[in-house]
Design a protein around this motif. Structure first.
Motif, PDB file in Angstrom:
ATOM      1  N   THR A 156      48.050  40.266  40.930  1.00 48.86           N
ATOM      2  CA  THR A 156      47.908  39.076  39.753  1.00 48.86           C
ATOM      3  C   THR A 156      46.358  38.925  39.861  1.00 48.86           C
ATOM      4  OG1 THR A 156      50.002  38.201  39.909  1.00 48.86           O
ATOM      5  CG2 THR A 156      48.411  36.664  39.330  1.00 48.86           C
ATOM      6  N   ALA A 157      45.891  39.066  39.121  1.00 55.17           N
ATOM      7  CA  ALA A 157      44.255  38.733  39.051  1.00 55.17           C
ATOM      8  C   ALA A 157      43.952  37.012  38.295  1.00 55.17           C
ATOM      9  CB  ALA A 157      44.148  39.277  38.811  1.00 55.17           C
ATOM     10  N   ALA A 213      42.041  44.482  29.291  1.00 56.17           N
ATOM     11  CA  ALA A 213      42.252  45.013  30.043  1.00 56.17           C
ATOM     12  C   ALA A 213      43.723  44.238  30.306  1.00 56.17           C
ATOM     13  CB  ALA A 213      41.815  44.590  31.734  1.00 56.17           C
ATOM     14  N   TYR A 214      44.844  45.335  30.860  1.00 54.11           N
ATOM     15  CA  TYR A 214      46.194  44.386  31.328  1.00 54.11           C
ATOM     16  C   TYR A 214      46.948  43.105  31.803  1.00 54.11           C
ATOM     17  CZ  TYR A 214      51.434  45.413  32.268  1.00 54.11           C
ATOM     18  OH  TYR A 214      52.678  45.443  31.918  1.00 54.11           O
ATOM     19  N   PRO A 215      45.608  42.564  32.731  1.00 51.61           N
ATOM     20  CA  PRO A 215      45.706  41.342  32.973  1.00 51.61           C
ATOM     21  C   PRO A 215      45.508  40.460  32.180  1.00 51.61           C
ATOM     22  CG  PRO A 215      44.503  42.493  34.782  1.00 51.61           C
ATOM     23  CD  PRO A 215      44.583  43.440  33.749  1.00 51.61           C
ATOM     24  N   TRP A 230      44.285  50.362  39.318  1.00 48.85           N
ATOM     25  CA  TRP A 230      44.465  50.338  39.618  1.00 48.85           C
ATOM     26  C   TRP A 230      45.690  48.771  39.354  1.00 48.85           C
ATOM     27  CZ3 TRP A 230      40.003  49.920  38.485  1.00 48.85           C
ATOM     28  CH2 TRP A 230      38.838  48.672  37.387  1.00 48.85           C
ATOM     29  N   ASN A 231      45.427  47.672  38.951  1.00 45.89           N
ATOM     30  CA  ASN A 231      46.461  46.824  38.501  1.00 45.89           C
ATOM     31  C   ASN A 231      47.210  47.250  37.176  1.00 45.89           C
ATOM     32  OD1 ASN A 231      44.813  45.840  36.616  1.00 45.89           O
ATOM     33  ND2 ASN A 231      43.524  43.905  37.717  1.00 45.89           N
ATOM     34  N   THR A 232      47.202  48.146  36.791  1.00 43.04           N
ATOM     35  CA  THR A 232      47.905  48.619  35.863  1.00 43.04           C
ATOM     36  C   THR A 232      48.856  49.383  35.444  1.00 43.04           C
ATOM     37  OG1 THR A 232      45.766  48.709  33.870  1.00 43.04           O
ATOM     38  CG2 THR A 232      47.844  49.551  32.989  1.00 43.04           C
ATOM     39  N   THR A 257      47.941  46.023  51.138  1.00 48.01           N
ATOM     40  CA  THR A 257      47.653  44.979  51.490  1.00 48.01           C
ATOM     41  C   THR A 257      46.818  44.559  49.804  1.00 48.01           C
ATOM     42  OG1 THR A 257      44.692  44.239  51.702  1.00 48.01           O
ATOM     43  CG2 THR A 257      44.948  46.075  50.999  1.00 48.01           C
ATOM     44  N   ASP A 258      46.862  43.243  49.367  1.00 48.28           N
ATOM     45  CA  ASP A 258      46.589  42.836  47.248  1.00 48.28           C
ATOM     46  C   ASP A 258      45.538  43.713  47.249  1.00 48.28           C
ATOM     47  OD1 ASP A 258      45.399  41.174  48.734  1.00 48.28           O
ATOM     48  OD2 ASP A 258      46.340  39.738  48.494  1.00 48.28           O
ATOM     49  N   HIS A 259      44.547  44.227  48.097  1.00 50.54           N
ATOM     50  CA  HIS A 259      42.782  43.984  47.157  1.00 50.54           C
ATOM     51  C   HIS A 259      42.705  45.764  47.663  1.00 50.54           C
ATOM     52  CE1 HIS A 259      43.238  40.300  46.063  1.00 50.54           C
ATOM     53  NE2 HIS A 259      41.741  40.245  45.387  1.00 50.54           N
TER      54      HIS A 259
END
Length: 338
Positions: A28-29, A55-57, A86-88, A97-99
């Motif tokens: 989540t971003a 982007a996806y988010p 990286w977040n798709t 980790t989340d980052h």
């Protein structure tokens, strides 16, 4: 004397926040910056037809998408796809980790890349009723093996190439160093052609850029973008430099200008260069002054990325070159993906 004719493509990477501090969220971003799309309105009133590479988010967030729908209802624009792999989904990072601090696209296998591409294109179709046809890879990180995957997915226009940009290794970025600086072109893939609209970049000294290439020192060549080249990235250049890169590029035979920045750069604090409303107001005023100067100096046609493809592709060169990432070798039998 008649003015020289040029095309201007304005594009935005419409994406989550937090990407200017070398930190990439894997899940989540925040996408609150989308409320600032309204800052584009004065540019659209001059005639600009932006391409929004989403982007996806952003596509996943209902509130963010409502801001895009509202803006699209008022102005002529195109919705394209912007892949932050990286977040798709589907995810492939397992870091605990989340980052992460590094996201090299060269680590993606073809199947993973294609699956992620399908995720974002399908979601975009859900939002708009059609699959996008224009694409930009996050961080300009498009490699030679990605071109056939774009064409297989039905993409016909790309804007991921940044001339004179090169990583010293594939993990540090693609090799776009020798990409043409003066023209869009078509890439043959074996699954249909892809029309490339590169970022407008010009060398301050072609002799220096060619010499670095001949030396074969990738570390030295990869540094050129920081001191020996100008690009139409208005967040990082004053108005005089934007005019200079434009004049140099057109004088060297270019008739297509590609101008771009990020949606988060219109939000206070979204980029360290943009800490507050005052700085963003000055930035948008600079972009408005640039477009006004361009229209006063040249005969300008504004176009979306796909709109430019429809106008220019039939007359642009088809380029094939090995040993780089800005195109791929032409197959003997070019076949449509249709």
């Amino acid at each position: 004397m008649s003015k020289k004719h040029v095309f201007l493509c304005l594009s935005l990477d419409v994406e989550e926040e937090g990407l200017f501090r070398s930190s990439y969220a894997l899940d989540t971003a925040p996408v609150s910056n989308l409320q600032h799309l309204r800052r584009l309105r004065p540019l659209c009133e001059l005639g600009a037809q932006p391409t929004l590479f989403c982007a996806y988010p952003v596509l996943k967030d209902d509130t963010a998408w409502r801001y895009i729908e509202e803006f699209a209802g008022e102005h002529t624009l195109e919705i394209g796809a912007h892949m932050h792999h990286w977040n798709t989904p589907p995810g492939q990072y397992k870091t605990g980790t989340d980052h992460v601090s590094s996201v090299p696209a060269s680590l993606l296998g073809d199947d993973v890349f294609s699956a992620k591409l399908e995720s974002i294109l399908s979601l975009c179709r859900e939002r708009t009723g059609r699959r996008p046809v224009s694409f930009r890879m996050g961080r300009w990180d498009l490699h030679a093996g990605h071109w056939p995957l774009l064409a297989k997915a039905g993409l016909t226009c790309d804007a991921s190439v940044r001339p004179l940009h090169m990583g010293s290794t594939p993990l540090q970025g693609p090799d776009h160093y020798t990409a043409p600086q003066t023209t869009p072109y078509t890439v043959s893939t074996g699954y249909g052609p892809v029309f490339e609209v590169p970022l407008t970049v010009t060398s301050l000294s072609p002799l220096i850029s060619r010499s670095l290439q001949k030396l074969g020192n990738k570390k030295a060549a990869s540094s050129l973008q920081h001191w020996g080249a100008l690009a139409l990235l208005p967040v990082y250049h004053p108005l005089w430099a934007m005019k200079a890169v434009t004049s140099l590029s057109i004088a060297r035979g270019n008739d297509v200008l590609s101008l771009t920045w990020h949606s988060s750069e219109m939000m206070p604090g979204g980029n360290p260069h943009m800490p507050d409303d005052k700085s963003i107001d000055a930035f948008m005023a600079k972009c408005h002054a640039y477009l006004a100067w361009l229209m006063d100096t040249y005969d300008v046609t504004f176009a979306t990325m796909d709109g430019l493809r429809q106008i220019k592709q039939a007359s642009c060169p088809v380029l094939n070159k090995t040993g780089c990432d800005w195109t791929c070798p032409a197959p003997q039998n070019e076949q449509s993906h249709q």
